[in-house]
Write a protein that holds these residues in place. Structure first.
Motif, PDB file in Angstrom:
ATOM      1  N   VAL A   1       8.497   7.971   4.523  1.00  0.00           N
ATOM      2  CA  VAL A   1       8.516   7.335   3.207  1.00  0.00           C
ATOM      3  C   VAL A   1       8.026   5.893   3.307  1.00  0.00           C
ATOM      4  CG1 VAL A   1      10.007   6.540   1.323  1.00  0.00           C
ATOM      5  CG2 VAL A   1      10.327   8.828   2.285  1.00  0.00           C
ATOM      6  N   CYS A   2       8.548   5.161   4.281  1.00  0.00           N
ATOM      7  CA  CYS A   2       8.222   3.732   4.371  1.00  0.00           C
ATOM      8  C   CYS A   2       6.756   3.501   4.739  1.00  0.00           C
ATOM      9  CB  CYS A   2       9.136   3.065   5.392  1.00  0.00           C
ATOM     10  SG  CYS A   2      10.862   2.971   4.888  1.00  0.00           S
ATOM     11  N   VAL A   3       6.277   4.181   5.781  1.00  0.00           N
ATOM     12  CA  VAL A   3       4.905   3.949   6.245  1.00  0.00           C
ATOM     13  C   VAL A   3       3.898   4.469   5.226  1.00  0.00           C
ATOM     14  CG1 VAL A   3       3.228   4.481   8.057  1.00  0.00           C
ATOM     15  CG2 VAL A   3       5.602   3.964   8.660  1.00  0.00           C
ATOM     16  N   ALA A   4       4.117   5.693   4.710  1.00  0.00           N
ATOM     17  CA  ALA A   4       3.173   6.253   3.741  1.00  0.00           C
ATOM     18  C   ALA A   4       3.166   5.445   2.449  1.00  0.00           C
ATOM     19  CB  ALA A   4       3.531   7.716   3.456  1.00  0.00           C
ATOM     20  N   LEU A   5       4.344   5.011   1.984  1.00  0.00           N
ATOM     21  CA  LEU A   5       4.408   4.237   0.745  1.00  0.00           C
ATOM     22  C   LEU A   5       3.784   2.858   0.926  1.00  0.00           C
ATOM     23  CD1 LEU A   5       5.361   4.332  -2.168  1.00  0.00           C
ATOM     24  CD2 LEU A   5       7.604   3.544  -1.409  1.00  0.00           C
ATOM     25  N   ALA A   6       3.978   2.253   2.077  1.00  0.00           N
ATOM     26  CA  ALA A   6       3.360   0.951   2.343  1.00  0.00           C
ATOM     27  C   ALA A   6       1.834   1.065   2.292  1.00  0.00           C
ATOM     28  CB  ALA A   6       3.810   0.418   3.699  1.00  0.00           C
ATOM     29  N   GLU A   7       1.293   2.143   2.844  1.00  0.00           N
ATOM     30  CA  GLU A   7      -0.154   2.348   2.795  1.00  0.00           C
ATOM     31  C   GLU A   7      -0.625   2.580   1.369  1.00  0.00           C
ATOM     32  OE1 GLU A   7      -1.095   5.570   5.390  1.00  0.00           O
ATOM     33  OE2 GLU A   7      -0.584   4.478   7.232  1.00  0.00           O
ATOM     34  N   ALA A   8       0.147   3.350   0.596  1.00  0.00           N
ATOM     35  CA  ALA A   8      -0.253   3.647  -0.777  1.00  0.00           C
ATOM     36  C   ALA A   8      -0.167   2.428  -1.682  1.00  0.00           C
ATOM     37  CB  ALA A   8       0.621   4.777  -1.333  1.00  0.00           C
TER      38      ALA A   8
END
Length: 400
Positions: free
Chosen positions: A265-272
């Motif tokens: 959640v954290c890494v993917a959301l940060a990228e998005a």
């Protein structure tokens, strides 16, 4: 050897174990264990970890395999966003038709390492300090005087050696050795791993339980990235060596599902969120609940404006069903300390999603949302992108 098969989040299951095996399982806390209805029968269930491990002395081991409820291909997709391992995504990983986590990871690593070495073993410069009969590189004058007492040879020198004995190859070698020790790795994958050991014969093995060597992604080691990301994942999987007087031995690869979900959640959301501007901080340690700064806070993800001030907080929870009240209190504490008007709770699944408007505040909202982990990889990306858009749009239109 006794084999115990469990399912993540399943109910208690009864298994026959010796007293020594039961004691070893209880000591590791890899699973939850309780006495069964009669002597020799024990009740077991998972303890939030998935994977496989072999526990206990060689003459009486018990092998535990915990199957994740998330399909293996989806698991590899989530693991590709792990916060520490770098360089791979599920799209570049071939796990084959493996129904269990450890065989799938072992196969994926073996195939990616094989592809990485097709062009030959990577070479690089490594600094060495040795005593030689000839001068090479630079003389270490202090060591020469202290150790040789004025003698001209041998010479204490420091030089850069162009060698295969570099961090990248050490990680591949260590991961191959580790996977060969794990239960459940099939014979065809073991053959690939043993071939990898032969290719890396001149590489030094890592010290057991020592720190992993650091490596920097670059153009030169680009073909190694997928294999190195998987190697770090294998080597950082929960491994235990216990010796409490009962000679308990544990070797396995067990992953904490809450951490896997939180990292995704954290890494993917940060990228998005990156295209929307501002900054994102993961595991932000700058904030405290009290003015004396004795009670520290560490939210999973904080969205900051261009000037660095927090505007939204996101907390990921690997939970399903009804929302525990303590989750709401935790996020309320974040909002109180950072003076926020909106926060998000992201769950693995929810029967109902709610927007909680908190009384006694200026319209503070805690928004529950959920990701469908049974979705395809593309659908999960789309869910993350939609959440990022929602956060960015609501930042531009804050609650007053």
């Amino acid at each position: 050897m006794t084999v115990v098969r469990l399912q993540e989040n399943a109910s208690w299951a009864e298994h026959g174990l010796t007293s020594g095996q039961a004691a070893a399982l209880a000591a590791t806390e890899l699973v939850r264990i309780a006495p069964g209805p009669r002597p020799g029968l024990w009740r077991l269930r998972d303890n939030g970890l998935v994977g496989a491990a072999r526990i206990g002395p060689r003459h009486d081991p018990v092998e535990v395999r915990v199957q994740p409820k998330t399909p293996i291909d989806r698991m590899l997709f989530l693991l590709g966003y792990a916060r520490r391992p770098r360089g791979w995504r599920q799209d570049t990983v071939d796990a084959g038709e493996r129904p269990d986590l450890v065989p799938a990871l072992a196969h994926a690593f073996a195939r990616s390492a094989e592809r990485a070495l097709r062009q030959g073993v990577l070479l690089g410069y490594r600094e060495r300090e040795e005593a030689l009969s000839v001068v090479r590189g630079r003389i270490r004058m202090v060591d020469q005087v202290r150790r040789r007492h004025g003698l001209p040879v041998p010479v204490e020198v420091r030089y850069d050696d162009y060698t295969v004995d570099i961090a990248e190859n050490r990680l591949l070698l260590a991961a191959a050795h580790r996977l060969l020790r794990l239960p459940g790795v099939p014979a065809d994958t073991r053959r690939l791993l043993r071939h990898l050991l032969l290719r890396l014969d001149d590489v030094t093995r890592l010290v057991p339980r020592g720190p992993l060597p650091d490596w920097t992604p670059s153009r030169l080691n680009n073909r190694y990235h997928t294999a190195l990301g998987l190697a770090e994942l294998v080597l950082r999987g929960a491994s235990y060596e216990l010796d409490d007087g009962t000679a308990v031995r544990v070797d396995g690869l067990m992953l904490e599902m809450w951490r896997v979900f939180e990292d995704f959640v954290c890494v993917a959301l940060a990228e998005a969120l990156r295209p929307y501007g501002g900054t994102v901080t993961l595991q932000d340690k700058r904030h405290h609940l009290d003015r004396a700064r004795r009670v520290s806070l560490r939210p999973d993800l904080v969205v900051n404006s261009a000037d660095g001030s927090p505007v939204t907080v996101v907390d990921a929870k690997y939970k399903t069903g009804k929302t525990p009240q303590e989750d709401l209190y935790q996020v309320l504490a974040y909002c109180t300390a950072m003076k926020l008007n909106r926060a998000y709770l992201v769950y693995a699944a929810k029967t109902e999603a709610h927007i909680h408007v908190i009384t006694g505040t200026n319209g503070l909202q805690i928004i529950e949302t959920a990701l469908d982990l049974a979705s395809t990889s593309d659908d999960l990306r789309a869910q993350i992108a939609a959440l990022a858009h929602r956060i960015a749009v609501e930042e531009e239109n804050p609650v007053r």
